[in-house]
Motif scaffolding. Structure first.
Motif: not given
Length: 550
Positions: A500-501, A507-510, A527-528, A549-550
């Motif tokens: 998932w995103w 942390h501000p980033d996707w 986290w990936a 989100k997906r």
């Protein structure tokens, strides 16, 4: 306490811009207003060049949640007037805002030094409002004491006074303004409540939603209407209300609960949106994705009423009714000022509605104005809000009792999280109560496997239905109810094993992550990215701290 002088600043005293460019604060109160001659050596000097100094703003209609006094202060709102809360919420908020009790009353009357906290707004509260058994707002707050008839009035009001209520709230609303059917107080009971409140020295705020109701409660002797009526008033109704001497709280911004082009209006205001925390932006985004009527209200009738009442001599107070959908304590008062100007008030008149007028109506004679001896509740904003009301949003700083507010301590705090959890739980309670009372009302539906395991929810939106996970993330586009349910049956559990995103509060980033454990109100993520240092089992996050989100 550090003394401070604001220099080279435009000074709006609550009614008008005054002569003088300097204002000095000593011991938490305004000590002098003049020019450079009032500056004293060695004291702090705040450069107000290009800015306007205002009295601390007052929101005359809120409902408390944990941390709301601190949240309000981050947006320049230094006093909030609560119009219905239960003791488990209002007692901590009174303490946070250094309000309530004999010491506060002495400070407000000018007989004691101001001792406001440097973090939180001062709080006034009605405590529990007077309503009929099963009446509004039972679906949000029940159980609480109610009033069955005139014979209950004296004891009910005495109990509120004993709990520290600073005014009485009564509810005269049978639901007809929203095509509902609810029990409501009758006239004899309201008159008994008003008499009892006045014996205790408590002003009475009456909740009504219709023009007809406004006339009735005004004639009963209420001091304040909690809302400008939502249906257009006739000239006769406006005249009747005006002759009664009642004041009215605007709450025009209730229409901010409905998105415009998919975005909540508060998030479309750059200055305000940038000051909102990650969690509150997430709340507003989620509120934009809920079921709404095909034709949401445009607020035109309420705006007409507000201006007509104002022009008839009725005192108008700025109030928001936060935290209704789309509304955030503190931030939404700036939107309310915009709504008042859109309705027809001049910017200076809107500012008066958020300073001097509510202070006078609620007996807060030491605030809401910039004059020698007043409590140093101050807001410094860039530009001139008496010319362009949007300038109130450009906050340079806020001072409560002469102490500058620490605006950074609220966002991301446990106090903030407690407030959002409370709002989430209350919203769930309201939705459940609505479904029980009105089975046909569109509401999220649980979708389960044959063995009873929850797969997610089919959520009604304005344009159809959306399948969401158990923690509220969308699984697919808005579609039909049947297709949403089918998507949950085929992908509801399988999707949880996907990448998932995720954007997190820290942390501000996707970034991509796996969901190692899923609960309705919190997730454990791994986290990936192998370069991120993290526990092998992942990290727990409250769902309020994530966008997924997906």
């Amino acid at each position: 306490m550090t003394n401070v002088t604001f220099a080279s600043v435009r000074i709006f005293n609550g009614r008008e811009v005054v002569h003088g460019t300097h204002l000095r604060v000593a011991d938490g109160r305004i000590d002098a207003i003049g020019n450079a001659e009032i500056v004293r050596p060695g004291e702090q000097l705040v450069d107000g060049s290009g800015a306007t100094l205002l009295p601390g703003l007052i929101d005359a209609h809120v409902h408390l949640l944990p941390g709301s006094a601190q949240l309000a202060a981050t947006f320049g709102v230094t006093t909030i007037i609560d119009q219905f809360s239960k003791p488990e919420v209002f007692v901590p908020e009174l303490a946070a805002g250094s309000s309530g009790g004999a010491a506060s009353v002495a400070a407000e009357s000018g007989t004691a030094p101001a001792t406001a906290c440097s973090k939180a707004a001062s709080v006034r509260t009605s405590g529990i409002g007077a309503t009929a058994p099963g009446g509004h707002p039972s679906i949000a707050y029940a159980p609480f004491p109610t009033v069955s008839g005139p014979g209950d009035a004296s004891a009910f009001v005495a109990a509120r006074a004993d709990q520290g209520s600073t005014h009485l709230k009564l509810i005269y609303d049978d639901g007809s303004g929203a095509t509902l059917n609810m029990p409501s107080l009758d006239i004899a009971t309201m008159e008994a409540l008003i008499r009892a409140a006045h014996r205790h020295g408590l002003p009475v705020v009456a909740h009504v939603s219709t023009a007809r109701g406004a006339v009735v409660v005004a004639q009963c002797g209420a001091d304040v209407l909690a809302h400008v009526p939502f249906d257009r008033m006739t000239d006769g109704e406006i005249g009747s209300v005006a002759r009664s001497g009642v004041a009215v709280i605007s709450t025009l911004g209730l229409i901010d609960g409905f998105p415009v082009d998919g975005v909540m209006p508060l998030l479309a205001q750059p200055e305000l949106a940038s000051r909102l925390s990650f969690r509150w932006r997430r709340v507003l985004t989620a509120q934009a994705n809920r079921w709404m009527p095909p034709e949401p209200p445009d607020g035109a009738a309420a705006r007409y009423n507000a201006t007509a009442l104002h022009e008839s001599g009725v005192r108008v107070l700025a109030g928001t009714d936060a935290p209704n959908p789309g509304l955030v304590h503190g931030a939404s008062l700036h939107r309310e000022l915009q709504h008042l100007v859109r309705a027809g008030l001049r910017p200076a008149e809107a500012l008066t509605a958020a300073t001097v007028t509510p202070a006078d109506v609620f007996g807060l004679h030491d605030r809401g104005r910039l004059e020698v001896g007043a409590r140093a509740d101050l807001v410094l904003v860039d530009g001139d809000p008496t010319a362009a009301i949007d300038a109130t949003q450009a906050l340079r700083g806020t001072w409560i009792g002469g102490q500058q507010v620490d605006t950074a301590s609220y966002a991301g705090s446990e106090t903030e999280l407690a407030g959002i959890r409370w709002l989430r739980a209350t919203t769930d309670k309201i939705i459940a109560a609505i479904r029980d009372q009105w089975p046909g009302f569109p509401a999220p539906e649980e979708v389960t496997r044959d063995d009873g395991e929850l797969l997610g929810y089919a959520v009604p939106l304005a344009g159809g239905w959306q399948a969401t996970t158990v923690f509220g993330a969308a699984l697919g586009p808005v579609t039909s109810r049947e297709d949403a349910i089918e998507l949950l049956r085929t992908e509801g559990l399988a999707s949880l094993a996907e990448l998932w995103w995720v954007r997190a509060i820290d942390h501000p980033d996707w970034r991509q992550a796996r969901l190692t454990e899923v609960q309705p109100d919190r997730l454990r993520l791994h986290w990936a990215d192998p370069m991120i240092e993290q526990p092998s089992g992942g990290t727990w996050y409250d769902v309020s701290d994530l966008e997924v989100k997906r």
